[in-house]
Write an enzyme that holds these catalytic residues in place. Structure first.
Site, PDB file in Angstrom:
ATOM      1  N   LYS A 296      18.222  30.379  48.889  1.00 37.89           N
ATOM      2  CA  LYS A 296      19.464  31.159  48.823  1.00 37.89           C
ATOM      3  C   LYS A 296      20.106  31.317  50.189  1.00 37.89           C
ATOM      4  O   LYS A 296      21.025  32.119  50.361  1.00 37.89           O
ATOM      5  CB  LYS A 296      19.158  32.536  48.229  1.00 37.89           C
TER       6      LYS A 296
ATOM      7  N   PRO B 285      23.012  36.080  44.227  1.00 39.65           N
ATOM      8  CA  PRO B 285      23.237  34.666  43.876  1.00 39.65           C
ATOM      9  C   PRO B 285      21.904  33.926  43.857  1.00 39.65           C
ATOM     10  O   PRO B 285      21.008  34.232  44.626  1.00 39.65           O
ATOM     11  CB  PRO B 285      24.121  34.152  45.011  1.00 39.65           C
ATOM     12  N   GLU B 286      21.763  32.960  42.961  1.00 41.22           N
ATOM     13  CA  GLU B 286      20.562  32.138  42.932  1.00 41.22           C
ATOM     14  C   GLU B 286      20.864  30.817  43.634  1.00 41.22           C
ATOM     15  O   GLU B 286      21.998  30.589  44.067  1.00 41.22           O
ATOM     16  CB  GLU B 286      20.142  31.928  41.477  1.00 41.22           C
TER      17      GLU B 286
ATOM     18  N   ARG C  68      10.459  41.875  35.026  1.00 43.27           N
ATOM     19  CA  ARG C  68      11.797  41.277  34.959  1.00 43.27           C
ATOM     20  C   ARG C  68      12.265  41.156  33.517  1.00 43.27           C
ATOM     21  O   ARG C  68      11.505  40.736  32.641  1.00 43.27           O
ATOM     22  CB  ARG C  68      11.781  39.865  35.582  1.00 43.27           C
TER      23      ARG C  68
END
Ligand SMILES: [Zn+2]
Length: 292
Positions: free
Chosen positions: A58, A2-3, A280
Site C-alpha cells: 500500500k 486503500p488496498e 474481520r
C-alpha cells in the site's frame, strides 16, 4: 483504507503526468505528516526530478533522480490530488469534496510545486497517513517494507512459494494467513473474501487441510481477483474526479463483499452471509464455501 489495487490505480493514474517533472518547492503545512527533517526535505527534494513511480503493497513510491525516494502511505483518509496548470485534475485515495474543491484546504498537509506549474496535494483529514524521505537503495530496509511478502502479481508469488507459506501455518484458518502482509502483500479484507469465494473455500478452513488442487485454485483466484480489482480501480479512479464522492467501482462487481442478504452469484437461491473471522467482517456463500 486503500488496498494494493487502489494504490496501484493511483500509481498508474499519476505516472504519466508526473514522471519527468522537476520539483520546485515543498510546502509542509502539517509537520507530522512528513517524516523527515524540514531542512533535509528542502535540500533533497526541491530541484530533484521524478524518474519513476513505484509501489510496494500500500506504499506509493516516487523515485527521484538523486538517489532518494518519497514514500506515501494514505492510511484511512489520505488522498493525492495532482492539479495541472490548465486546471485538469487527477485524484486518488479516500474520496471527499477536497478532490474537487479549491486546494489547499483544511485537509491539505503537504504541497509539492513543480517547474511546470502543476501541483501535487497530499490531503489527509485524519492525519494518519504520511510521507517519508528515504534513500532509494534502502527502501527494502524500511521497517514497513522489509516485512512484506511478494506482490500478488509478481513472479515471487509462485504456487510453490504460496504452498510453503501455508505449510508454515498448518493449524491456522486461511483467511488471516492470506491477509498477513508477510505472506503476500496487497490483499486486504475485500479481496480476501472475494478470492475465497471464487476459490470456493471457507475462510475458516485450516491451511493444513487444503488439498493441492485447492491451494492451486486459491492461488489462481487471488491473482484473478487482484487483477480485476486493478482493472476496475482504473474506472473508479476517473469517477473520483468526475463524480463527487464516487466510490470504488470494484464493489459494484463484488461477488460477496458487502452483499450479505443478497443472492450468491453462483447460487441464486442462496443468500450471502456475514460473520467474523479473526476479528474481520467476512462474507461467504454457505453453499459455495463449506467448512467440512
Ligand atoms: Zn454460492
Amino acid at each position: 483504507m486503500p488496498e494494493g489495487p487502489e494504490v496501484e490505480t493511483i500509481r498508474r493514474g499519476l505516472e504519466a503526468s508526473m514522471v519527468g517533472q522537476t520539483v520546485l518547492s515543498v510546502n509542509v503545512l502539517w509537520e507530522k505528516s512528513f517524516l523527515a527533517p524540514m531542512d533535509l526535505i528542502t535540500k533533497i527534494v526541491a530541484g530533484a526530478r521524478i524518474v519513476h513511480l513505484g509501489r510496494r503493497a500500500k506504499v506509493l513510491i516516487i523515485e527521484l533522480n538523486n538517489g532518494y525516494s518519497l514514500l506515501f502511505h494514505l492510511k484511512m483518509t489520505g488522498q493525492l490530488v495532482l492539479v495541472k496548470l490548465d486546471g485538469e485534475r487527477f485524484a486518488g485515495g479516500h474520496p471527499t469534496q477536497s478532490m474537487r474543491d479549491v486546494l489547499p484546504d483544511r485537509s491539505t498537509k503537504v504541497i509539492f510545486g513543480f517547474e511546470s506549474g502543476d501541483r501535487l496535494f497530499f490531503n489527509d483529514f485524519r492525519k494518519f497517513g504520511w510521507v517519508k524521505l528515504v534513500e532509494t537503495d534502502e527502501i527494502e530496509l524500511d521497517p514497513l517494507v522489509a516485512r512484506l511478502g511478494p506482490e500478488v502479481l509478481s513472479a515471487g508469488f509462485s504456487l510453490a512459494f504460496f504452498q510453503s507459506q501455508l505449510d508454515r501455518h498448518k493449524r491456522a484458518p486461511i483467511k488471516p494467513v492470506i491477509l498477513d502482509q508477510s505472506t503476500v502483500s496487497g490483499i486486504g479484507n475485500i479481496y480476501a473474501d472475494e478470492s475465497l469465494h471464487l476459490a470456493k473455500l471457507h475462510p475458516q478452513r485450516l491451511c493444513g487441510s487444503l488439498t493441492a488442487a485447492e491451494v492451486r485454485r486459491l492461488h489462481v483466484s487471488i491473482r484473478d481477483i487482484i487483477a480485476s480489482g486493478i482493472e476496475h480501480g482504473g474506472t473508479s479512479f476517473s469517477s473520483y474526479v468526475n463524480a463527487l464522492g464516487g466510490k470504488g467501482d470494484y464493489l459494484e462487481h463484488a461477488r460477496v463483499f458487502r452483499r450479505e442478504g443478497q443472492a450468491c452469484p453462483v447460487h441464486p437461491d442462496t443468500m450471502i452471509g456475514k460473520f467474523k473471522v479473526a476479528g474481520r467482517g467476512t462474507h461467504i456463500c454457505p453453499k459455495c464455501q463449506r467448512l467440512a
